[in-house]
Design an enzyme around this catalytic site. Sequence first.
Site, PDB file in Angstrom:
ATOM      1  N   PHE A  11      -3.227  -6.275   5.399  1.00  0.00           N
ATOM      2  CA  PHE A  11      -3.800  -5.262   6.289  1.00  0.00           C
ATOM      3  C   PHE A  11      -5.233  -4.911   5.894  1.00  0.00           C
ATOM      4  CE2 PHE A  11      -3.826  -0.386   6.596  1.00  0.00           C
ATOM      5  CZ  PHE A  11      -4.611  -0.392   7.734  1.00  0.00           C
ATOM      6  N   ILE A  12      -5.424  -4.269   4.766  1.00  0.00           N
ATOM      7  CA  ILE A  12      -6.776  -3.880   4.355  1.00  0.00           C
ATOM      8  C   ILE A  12      -7.593  -5.120   4.004  1.00  0.00           C
ATOM      9  CG2 ILE A  12      -8.154  -2.513   2.747  1.00  0.00           C
ATOM     10  CD1 ILE A  12      -5.734  -0.705   2.336  1.00  0.00           C
ATOM     11  N   LEU A  76      -6.916  -7.044  -4.076  1.00  0.00           N
ATOM     12  CA  LEU A  76      -6.024  -6.242  -3.253  1.00  0.00           C
ATOM     13  C   LEU A  76      -4.591  -6.760  -3.265  1.00  0.00           C
ATOM     14  CD1 LEU A  76      -8.974  -5.637  -2.099  1.00  0.00           C
ATOM     15  CD2 LEU A  76      -7.813  -5.017   0.010  1.00  0.00           C
ATOM     16  N   THR A  95       4.246  -8.462 -10.074  1.00  0.00           N
ATOM     17  CA  THR A  95       3.117  -8.804  -9.219  1.00  0.00           C
ATOM     18  C   THR A  95       1.949  -7.867  -9.475  1.00  0.00           C
ATOM     19  OG1 THR A  95       4.508  -9.740  -7.477  1.00  0.00           O
ATOM     20  CG2 THR A  95       2.323  -8.973  -6.828  1.00  0.00           C
ATOM     21  N   TYR A 153       6.381   2.270  -8.672  1.00  0.00           N
ATOM     22  CA  TYR A 153       5.132   1.850  -8.019  1.00  0.00           C
ATOM     23  C   TYR A 153       3.944   2.637  -8.577  1.00  0.00           C
ATOM     24  CZ  TYR A 153       1.627   1.085  -4.399  1.00  0.00           C
ATOM     25  OH  TYR A 153       0.470   0.777  -3.739  1.00  0.00           O
TER      26      TYR A 153
END
Length: 324
Positions: A11-12, A76, A95, A153
């Site tokens: 997305f970004i 990102l 990740t 997260y």
Amino acid sequence: MKVLVTGGAGFIGSHLVDALLTQGHDVRVLDNLSTGKRENLADHTANPHFSLHVGTVTNEDAVREVIRGCDTVFHLAAAIGVRYVIDDPLGGMLTNVRGTEVVLAAAAVAGARVVLASSSEVYGKGRPQGDWQPFAEDSDAVIGPSSVPRWWYSLSKSLDEHLAFAYYRQRGLAATAVRYFNIYGPRCDPGGYGVLARFVSRAVAGLPLTIYGDGLQSRSFTYVDDAVRATLLAGERPEAVGQAINVGSGREIGILDVARLVKALTGSDSVLEHQTYEEVFGPRFEDTRRRVPDVRRAKQVLGFEARTPLEQGISQTAAWWSAH
């Protein structure tokens, strides 16, 4: 410049790629396409200044190869959002943390500058009731217990920043962390990019808008064009090196009010319904009641202020969803 965007099909990331190519840079994208989409980059496939490399940031050889010769890396690539890391905690944390360390190590060898995409989640639980003020970059973070999946997260993104600044201090890596506050806009993924993307996509489809909890929790939302502009500035301004910088709007709005605003702007007949956090995320889930950025550092260091009013951004996002 020669630029690498990890997660550039997302997305970004895809909006950032659009902007970098418009500026005339040579852009490489590294993305495993687990959540990113080739169609987000479809307009650039014939551009000789663009290349897509399918692979993961945890693959050291792939990262070293694609980063060679680059001047700047916009990192990102990540498992985005609380939901994804709760569903796959090992994959998400590895990740985010291992992937970031691989990128930072390769960038240090290549002599490339790094802009790390971080998150407002690094602030954790927020402040005790009655001790409210916007979150400044040097505010203390209050993270919940390691046994509660909600905080995995948050901690992974915080560790990403710690790694970046350790490389800055010990290896001389020119690193900046941009802390995104609830980014939304065209191409947003309702699964990873939170409440506003979910509300808009469901409103356009006429589906119920589900509000978690009482809906009185509040956030600050940032349109993707503003986020991209801040990210580019973070990769250009010398003063940004070695700093974490909030990227967001100072406007605070409750989630219930966001749902009502989305309904009004889209003309949707979606009903509003409530679910408990436990129903959605399982037991012991915790949420932050208020999360709004202190935006002074972004203005002082980057010369950045968010420009897109929430109403305009929602309308533009809804128009995109309707067309897709």
